[in-house]
Design a protein around this motif. Structure first.
Motif, short mmCIF file in Angstrom:
data_model
loop_
_atom_site.label_atom_id
_atom_site.label_comp_id
_atom_site.label_asym_id
_atom_site.label_seq_id
_atom_site.Cartn_x
_atom_site.Cartn_y
_atom_site.Cartn_z
N VAL A 192 -26.05 -27.98 13.64
CA VAL A 192 -25.53 -28.12 15.00
C VAL A 192 -24.15 -27.48 15.02
CG1 VAL A 192 -24.97 -29.67 16.88
CG2 VAL A 192 -26.78 -30.30 15.26
N LEU A 193 -24.00 -26.44 15.81
CA LEU A 193 -22.77 -25.64 15.83
C LEU A 193 -22.02 -25.86 17.14
CD1 LEU A 193 -20.97 -23.45 14.54
CD2 LEU A 193 -22.49 -21.73 15.58
N VAL A 194 -20.82 -26.46 17.05
CA VAL A 194 -19.98 -26.70 18.22
C VAL A 194 -18.77 -25.77 18.15
CG1 VAL A 194 -18.59 -28.37 19.49
CG2 VAL A 194 -20.71 -29.10 18.36
N THR A 195 -18.61 -24.92 19.17
CA THR A 195 -17.53 -23.93 19.18
C THR A 195 -16.81 -23.95 20.52
OG1 THR A 195 -19.03 -22.20 19.97
CG2 THR A 195 -18.78 -22.42 17.59
N PHE A 244 -15.61 -25.89 15.47
CA PHE A 244 -15.01 -24.62 15.06
C PHE A 244 -14.16 -23.96 16.15
CE2 PHE A 244 -18.73 -25.45 12.55
CZ PHE A 244 -18.33 -25.14 11.26
N VAL A 245 -13.04 -23.42 15.71
CA VAL A 245 -12.17 -22.61 16.54
C VAL A 245 -12.72 -21.18 16.53
CG1 VAL A 245 -9.81 -21.71 16.75
CG2 VAL A 245 -10.18 -24.05 15.96
N THR A 253 -8.42 -25.94 23.22
CA THR A 253 -9.60 -26.64 23.73
C THR A 253 -10.31 -27.41 22.62
OG1 THR A 253 -10.89 -24.61 23.47
CG2 THR A 253 -9.97 -25.05 25.64
N ILE A 254 -10.42 -26.80 21.45
CA ILE A 254 -11.07 -27.48 20.32
C ILE A 254 -10.20 -28.60 19.81
CG2 ILE A 254 -11.78 -27.16 17.91
CD1 ILE A 254 -13.87 -26.26 19.91
N GLY A 272 -12.95 -24.56 10.60
CA GLY A 272 -12.43 -23.22 10.34
C GLY A 272 -12.46 -22.39 11.61
N THR A 273 -12.03 -21.16 11.47
CA THR A 273 -12.01 -20.22 12.59
C THR A 273 -13.15 -19.21 12.44
OG1 THR A 273 -9.60 -20.40 12.82
CG2 THR A 273 -10.65 -18.47 13.81
N LEU A 274 -13.96 -19.09 13.48
CA LEU A 274 -15.05 -18.12 13.48
C LEU A 274 -14.66 -16.90 14.29
CD1 LEU A 274 -18.07 -20.51 14.16
CD2 LEU A 274 -17.10 -19.83 11.95
N TYR A 275 -15.21 -15.77 13.91
CA TYR A 275 -15.02 -14.54 14.67
C TYR A 275 -16.18 -14.42 15.64
CZ TYR A 275 -11.58 -13.51 11.09
OH TYR A 275 -10.49 -13.58 10.26
N SER A 276 -15.87 -14.41 16.93
CA SER A 276 -16.92 -14.38 17.94
C SER A 276 -16.91 -13.07 18.72
CB SER A 276 -16.79 -15.57 18.88
OG SER A 276 -15.49 -15.64 19.45
#
Length: 305
Positions: A192-195, A244-245, A253-254, A272-276
């Motif tokens: 489950v991925l919350v971003t 995740f940020v 917001t996170i 951690g920080t993801l590259y989106s």
């Protein structure tokens, strides 16, 4: 106000169109790209046979990006413009359309995909999620189109473009295999991925993750108090370990979401920080599409285990 700004940008470009030198610099095609993902892709295919200029660097949000005077010069002198489309670069689309009527070649790579396979949305202007690069199969189709256009414009270097295309596709296939192996180490019930915003739906669909973004598909929308409270309840109910940020979205917001969870007597970590919507810094592993994708997957899996 938006219409006035767009018209101003177009008026800024028009006087330069007739001044454009049709001869590519150093005998090479002048190619302009928008997002850093597309810039990296075109670099891999074109190599040293093109003059490549990317408009957006690390950490740049394409949803909100506005063309600068320097960008206008790059666009005016371009032989080819590769962009994502599907309304990702919302503030630049009218500029590209105008330039297309002036015998230039703007290519919206996302528009080449089969719309029947895309993720739709009732809340986004294009009705399609534009974050298609998180499906590697789609990115391979981008590579095919880029190669085709470069060969059409520069047939003398067809062998070079074809060879680079083959090499890059092989790397993408290897990436898919590697990512599948990493993700298999994460139990399905923990996927489950919350971003910060809904940038990872194609990733979720491809690898079996439930994806929840605090903001919508575009970062132009703001998350409200009700959104934060609703998602905090979801996190507690699902016993989610980490959220995740994103590198191109403000982290407040996170952080507000983490605080809301804590206020209800629970705890969730920032994984951690993801590259989106953008790659990492140039010259780093995360500054490439392949490196970014592998980094994201490792970050997600390690935080959720």
């Amino acid at each position: 106000m938006k219409t006035i700004k767009t018209l101003f940008t177009l008026l800024l470009i028009i006087p330069f169109l007739s001044c454009k030198n049709d001869t590519p610099s150093n005998g090479k095609l002048n190619v302009v790209t928008t997002t850093s993902m597309i810039t990296d892709l075109v670099k891999n295919i074109g190599g040293n046979h093109i003059n490549l200029k990317g408009l957006m660097g690390s950490g740049v949000d394409p949803h909100l990006y506005k063309a600068s005077e320097g960008d206008v010069t790059k666009l005016v002198n371009a032989d080819i413009i590769f962009y994502n489309g599907l309304h990702l670069e919302g503030k630049l689309v009218e500029v590209f359309e105008k330039m297309g009527s002036q015998t230039k070649t703007p290519i919206a790579l996302g528009e080449e995909l089969d719309k029947n396979t895309l993720i739709g949305s009732d809340y986004f202007a294009s009705n399609y999620d534009p974050h298609v690069w998180f499906n590697i199969d789609y990115f391979m189709q981008f590579a095919e189109k880029v190669t085709q256009v470069l060969i059409e414009k520069d047939p003398e270097n067809e062998d070079h473009y074809t060879s680079n295309h083959t090499s890059y596709i092989n790397k993408l296939v290897a990436l898919q295999t590697k990512l599948e192996g990493i993700i298999e180490t994460l139990p399905k019930e923990k996927r489950v991925l919350v971003t910060a915003h809904d940038a990872f739906n194609y990733f979720g669909k491809a690898y079996g993750f439930e994806v929840v973004g605090l903001q919508g598909l575009s970062t132009a929308t703001e998350a409200g108090v009700q959104d934060v409270q609703k998602l905090s309840t979801f996190i507690i109910e699902k016993n989610i370990k980490a959220i995740f940020v994103e590198s191109s979205v403000p982290k407040r917001t996170i952080e507000a979401l983490k605080a809301a969870v804590k206020s209800k007597g629970h705890d969730v970590s920032i994984g951690g920080t993801l590259y989106s919507d953008a790659l990492g810094n140039a010259g780093t592993i995360e500054g490439t599409y392949i490196g970014m994708f592998e980094y994201n997957v490792n970050t997600i899996v390690n935080a959720l285990k």
